[in-house]
Design a protein around this motif. Structure first.
Motif, PDB file in Angstrom:
ATOM      1  N   ASP A 153      -0.950  11.047  73.749  1.00 56.73           N
ATOM      2  CA  ASP A 153       0.165  11.966  73.981  1.00 56.73           C
ATOM      3  C   ASP A 153       1.040  11.501  75.142  1.00 56.73           C
ATOM      4  O   ASP A 153       1.381  12.275  76.040  1.00 56.73           O
ATOM      5  CB  ASP A 153      -0.359  13.384  74.235  1.00 56.73           C
ATOM      6  N   VAL A 154       1.391  10.208  75.127  1.00 54.16           N
ATOM      7  CA  VAL A 154       2.253   9.644  76.174  1.00 54.16           C
ATOM      8  C   VAL A 154       3.664  10.199  76.022  1.00 54.16           C
ATOM      9  O   VAL A 154       4.246  10.173  74.937  1.00 54.16           O
ATOM     10  CB  VAL A 154       2.260   8.106  76.093  1.00 54.16           C
ATOM     11  N   ARG A 155       4.202  10.713  77.120  1.00 54.61           N
ATOM     12  CA  ARG A 155       5.559  11.264  77.107  1.00 54.61           C
ATOM     13  C   ARG A 155       6.585  10.247  77.580  1.00 54.61           C
ATOM     14  O   ARG A 155       7.710  10.211  77.083  1.00 54.61           O
ATOM     15  CB  ARG A 155       5.610  12.519  77.991  1.00 54.61           C
ATOM     16  N   SER A 156       6.227   9.422  78.557  1.00 55.56           N
ATOM     17  CA  SER A 156       7.151   8.403  79.050  1.00 55.56           C
ATOM     18  C   SER A 156       6.385   7.374  79.864  1.00 55.56           C
ATOM     19  O   SER A 156       5.275   7.635  80.344  1.00 55.56           O
ATOM     20  CB  SER A 156       8.259   9.024  79.914  1.00 55.56           C
ATOM     21  N   VAL A 157       6.986   6.201  80.022  1.00 56.84           N
ATOM     22  CA  VAL A 157       6.428   5.137  80.850  1.00 56.84           C
ATOM     23  C   VAL A 157       7.526   4.644  81.775  1.00 56.84           C
ATOM     24  O   VAL A 157       8.630   4.311  81.330  1.00 56.84           O
ATOM     25  CB  VAL A 157       5.888   3.961  79.996  1.00 56.84           C
ATOM     26  N   THR A 158       7.235   4.618  83.060  1.00 57.38           N
ATOM     27  CA  THR A 158       8.193   4.149  84.062  1.00 57.38           C
ATOM     28  C   THR A 158       7.623   2.920  84.753  1.00 57.38           C
ATOM     29  O   THR A 158       6.499   2.960  85.276  1.00 57.38           O
ATOM     30  CB  THR A 158       8.482   5.236  85.115  1.00 57.38           C
ATOM     31  N   VAL A 159       8.368   1.831  84.741  1.00 60.55           N
ATOM     32  CA  VAL A 159       7.898   0.599  85.373  1.00 60.55           C
ATOM     33  C   VAL A 159       8.194   0.640  86.863  1.00 60.55           C
ATOM     34  O   VAL A 159       9.224   1.153  87.305  1.00 60.55           O
ATOM     35  CB  VAL A 159       8.559  -0.630  84.712  1.00 60.55           C
ATOM     36  N   LEU A 160       7.262   0.145  87.676  1.00 61.14           N
ATOM     37  CA  LEU A 160       7.434   0.046  89.114  1.00 61.14           C
ATOM     38  C   LEU A 160       7.553  -1.421  89.494  1.00 61.14           C
ATOM     39  O   LEU A 160       6.919  -2.284  88.887  1.00 61.14           O
ATOM     40  CB  LEU A 160       6.242   0.677  89.844  1.00 61.14           C
ATOM     41  N   GLY A 161       8.352  -1.698  90.507  1.00 57.29           N
ATOM     42  CA  GLY A 161       8.557  -3.077  90.943  1.00 57.29           C
ATOM     43  C   GLY A 161       9.926  -3.227  91.557  1.00 57.29           C
ATOM     44  O   GLY A 161      10.498  -2.268  92.086  1.00 57.29           O
ATOM     45  N   THR A 162      10.466  -4.423  91.461  1.00 55.00           N
ATOM     46  CA  THR A 162      11.767  -4.695  92.069  1.00 55.00           C
ATOM     47  C   THR A 162      12.875  -3.874  91.411  1.00 55.00           C
ATOM     48  O   THR A 162      13.787  -3.393  92.070  1.00 55.00           O
ATOM     49  CB  THR A 162      12.103  -6.197  91.950  1.00 55.00           C
ATOM     50  N   SER A 163      12.769  -3.707  90.090  1.00 54.70           N
ATOM     51  CA  SER A 163      13.786  -2.947  89.354  1.00 54.70           C
ATOM     52  C   SER A 163      13.110  -1.817  88.584  1.00 54.70           C
ATOM     53  O   SER A 163      12.895  -1.918  87.366  1.00 54.70           O
ATOM     54  CB  SER A 163      14.547  -3.866  88.394  1.00 54.70           C
ATOM     55  N   PRO A 164      12.744  -0.747  89.275  1.00 53.29           N
ATOM     56  CA  PRO A 164      12.016   0.335  88.604  1.00 53.29           C
ATOM     57  C   PRO A 164      12.892   1.093  87.624  1.00 53.29           C
ATOM     58  O   PRO A 164      14.110   1.169  87.777  1.00 53.29           O
ATOM     59  CB  PRO A 164      11.585   1.235  89.765  1.00 53.29           C
ATOM     60  N   GLY A 165      12.255   1.665  86.621  1.00 51.48           N
ATOM     61  CA  GLY A 165      12.995   2.471  85.664  1.00 51.48           C
ATOM     62  C   GLY A 165      12.183   2.697  84.410  1.00 51.48           C
ATOM     63  O   GLY A 165      11.138   2.078  84.204  1.00 51.48           O
ATOM     64  N   PRO A 166      12.634   3.613  83.533  1.00 50.99           N
ATOM     65  CA  PRO A 166      11.904   3.922  82.298  1.00 50.99           C
ATOM     66  C   PRO A 166      11.989   2.771  81.300  1.00 50.99           C
ATOM     67  O   PRO A 166      12.967   2.023  81.280  1.00 50.99           O
ATOM     68  CB  PRO A 166      12.608   5.173  81.782  1.00 50.99           C
ATOM     69  N   VAL A 167      10.943   2.619  80.499  1.00 48.34           N
ATOM     70  CA  VAL A 167      10.939   1.618  79.444  1.00 48.34           C
ATOM     71  C   VAL A 167      10.603   2.315  78.126  1.00 48.34           C
ATOM     72  O   VAL A 167       9.928   3.337  78.108  1.00 48.34           O
ATOM     73  CB  VAL A 167       9.928   0.486  79.723  1.00 48.34           C
ATOM     74  N   ALA A 168      11.070   1.749  77.036  1.00 46.71           N
ATOM     75  CA  ALA A 168      10.816   2.330  75.715  1.00 46.71           C
ATOM     76  C   ALA A 168       9.397   1.997  75.262  1.00 46.71           C
ATOM     77  O   ALA A 168       8.895   0.896  75.508  1.00 46.71           O
ATOM     78  CB  ALA A 168      11.827   1.783  74.710  1.00 46.71           C
ATOM     79  N   VAL A 169       8.750   2.963  74.631  1.00 44.99           N
ATOM     80  CA  VAL A 169       7.411   2.737  74.095  1.00 44.99           C
ATOM     81  C   VAL A 169       7.412   3.081  72.609  1.00 44.99           C
ATOM     82  O   VAL A 169       8.151   3.959  72.164  1.00 44.99           O
ATOM     83  CB  VAL A 169       6.350   3.588  74.828  1.00 44.99           C
ATOM     84  N   GLU A 170       6.586   2.357  71.863  1.00 48.33           N
ATOM     85  CA  GLU A 170       6.455   2.617  70.433  1.00 48.33           C
ATOM     86  C   GLU A 170       5.322   3.613  70.229  1.00 48.33           C
ATOM     87  O   GLU A 170       4.243   3.462  70.789  1.00 48.33           O
ATOM     88  CB  GLU A 170       6.144   1.322  69.679  1.00 48.33           C
ATOM     89  N   ARG A 171       5.561   4.638  69.430  1.00 48.32           N
ATOM     90  CA  ARG A 171       4.578   5.689  69.221  1.00 48.32           C
ATOM     91  C   ARG A 171       4.164   5.778  67.757  1.00 48.32           C
ATOM     92  O   ARG A 171       4.980   5.625  66.861  1.00 48.32           O
ATOM     93  CB  ARG A 171       5.128   7.044  69.666  1.00 48.32           C
ATOM     94  N   ILE A 172       2.880   6.026  67.563  1.00 46.37           N
ATOM     95  CA  ILE A 172       2.344   6.369  66.251  1.00 46.37           C
ATOM     96  C   ILE A 172       1.446   7.575  66.462  1.00 46.37           C
ATOM     97  O   ILE A 172       0.346   7.453  67.004  1.00 46.37           O
ATOM     98  CB  ILE A 172       1.550   5.219  65.610  1.00 46.37           C
ATOM     99  N   GLY A 173       1.929   8.760  66.044  1.00 46.97           N
ATOM    100  CA  GLY A 173       1.168   9.980  66.288  1.00 46.97           C
ATOM    101  C   GLY A 173       0.977  10.201  67.781  1.00 46.97           C
ATOM    102  O   GLY A 173       1.931  10.104  68.566  1.00 46.97           O
ATOM    103  N   PRO A 174      -0.260  10.469  68.215  1.00 48.12           N
ATOM    104  CA  PRO A 174      -0.503  10.718  69.641  1.00 48.12           C
ATOM    105  C   PRO A 174      -0.693   9.444  70.447  1.00 48.12           C
ATOM    106  O   PRO A 174      -0.987   9.490  71.635  1.00 48.12           O
ATOM    107  CB  PRO A 174      -1.790  11.540  69.626  1.00 48.12           C
ATOM    108  N   TYR A 175      -0.499   8.283  69.816  1.00 46.80           N
ATOM    109  CA  TYR A 175      -0.767   7.010  70.472  1.00 46.80           C
ATOM    110  C   TYR A 175       0.536   6.325  70.863  1.00 46.80           C
ATOM    111  O   TYR A 175       1.582   6.527  70.255  1.00 46.80           O
ATOM    112  CB  TYR A 175      -1.580   6.096  69.555  1.00 46.80           C
ATOM    113  N   ALA A 176       0.457   5.480  71.890  1.00 47.76           N
ATOM    114  CA  ALA A 176       1.624   4.713  72.326  1.00 47.76           C
ATOM    115  C   ALA A 176       1.168   3.291  72.635  1.00 47.76           C
ATOM    116  O   ALA A 176       0.053   3.070  73.130  1.00 47.76           O
ATOM    117  CB  ALA A 176       2.260   5.342  73.564  1.00 47.76           C
ATOM    118  N   TYR A 177       2.041   2.343  72.326  1.00 54.39           N
ATOM    119  CA  TYR A 177       1.726   0.944  72.575  1.00 54.39           C
ATOM    120  C   TYR A 177       2.316   0.491  73.901  1.00 54.39           C
ATOM    121  O   TYR A 177       3.350   0.984  74.344  1.00 54.39           O
ATOM    122  CB  TYR A 177       2.274   0.068  71.440  1.00 54.39           C
TER     123      TYR A 177
END
Length: 270
Positions: A153-177
């Motif tokens: 049930d992943v809602r979002s993924v945010t990358v941390l580092g030099t250029s932080p920000g949200p990244v797109a994730v692929e979802r299948i049902g309650p799973y995310a890649y």
């Protein structure tokens, strides 16, 4: 790990102990740092009242935080808190299920602890959170791109580092890649969990919490797997760890089982 709700001030308290002996440093500095961050979120002096120290960290975003209580040469303690997007139930809702669950018999601290135990146990049993939460994964802990993230049930993924920000994730049902990340990524923050608590979970969570609170006052011994009432007959008790039972409460276990990862799901997703 104490849990606090988003949108409210996070008020912390702490007592320094050497086993059972209180320690009372004259001055204590509190530092609160978000998991994965390199700088403190907030820091300042604690207020002292007897042998208890308090500090208000203000309203903090959803996530996990490390807390350092620095009493100088007297004592330095580390603790952890988590800010979550919701609870399985409110304390008034829980008290409303049984007239005996009064604040006089079961103080707020005790009922909050029971709720935290229920939330942790439900996630352990099902592998998913029924309330919004945010976790940090360091770069060394990340699965390879294209593999499943270790959260359902992943809602979002945010990358941390030099250029932080949200990244797109692929979802299948309650799973995310796991998505492709920039080379300079130091880790990610994963927001996961149900946005709203399912009705069935809300109901059985209060059943389990009520059982946790009153279990110590039950006339049935903790280790009993059966009992015989005074009027005769023998009753077999549902026992955690036996016959597939997790909590030992059939109604609760039945609802939780519907949210567990089944082998057929694992084969289909793999």
């Amino acid at each position: 790990m104490g849990r606090h709700l988003t949108g409210r001030a996070v008020n912390l308290s702490h007592a320094f102990l050497d086993d059972e002996t209180p320690l009372t440093p004259e001055a204590v500095t509190v530092t609160v740092t978000r998991e994965g961050a390199t700088t403190a979120t907030t820091t300042g002096p604690a207020l002292k009242s007897g042998d208890v120290y308090t500090y208000s960290a203000g309203a903090l975003p959803e996530g996990r935080y490390a807390v350092r209580w620095d009493g100088g040469v007297t004592a330095v303690d580390l603790a952890a808190v988590e800010v979550v997007g919701g609870h399985l139930f409110t304390l008034p809702e829980l008290r409303g299920t049984d007239e005996d669950l009064t604040p006089q018999r079961f103080p707020t601290v005790e009922t909050k602890l029971a709720r935290e135990v229920v939330e942790a146990e439900f996630q352990r049993i099902t592998g998913r959170s029924f309330t919004p939460r945010t976790a940090y994964l360091a770069a060394s802990e990340l699965p390879a791109p294209g593999e499943l993230l270790p959260f359902r049930d992943v809602r979002s993924v945010t990358v941390l580092g030099t250029s932080p920000g949200p990244v797109a994730v692929e979802r299948i049902g309650p799973y995310a890649y796991m998505p492709e990340l920039p080379d300079d990524a130091t880790g990610v923050e994963v927001a996961y969990g149900f946005t709203n608590v399912p009705t069935g979970i809300h109901r059985v969570a209060m059943i389990y919490a009520r059982w946790l609170l009153v279990a110590e006052r039950s006339a049935i011994p903790d280790r009993a797997t059966s009992y015989q009432p005074a009027d005769g007959g023998t009753y077999t008790l549902s026992t955690p760890g036996r016959g597939g039972a997790e909590t030992g409460i059939p109604d609760v276990d039945a609802v939780l089982d519907g949210y567990r990862l089944k082998m057929v799901e694992a084969v289909r997703i793999g």
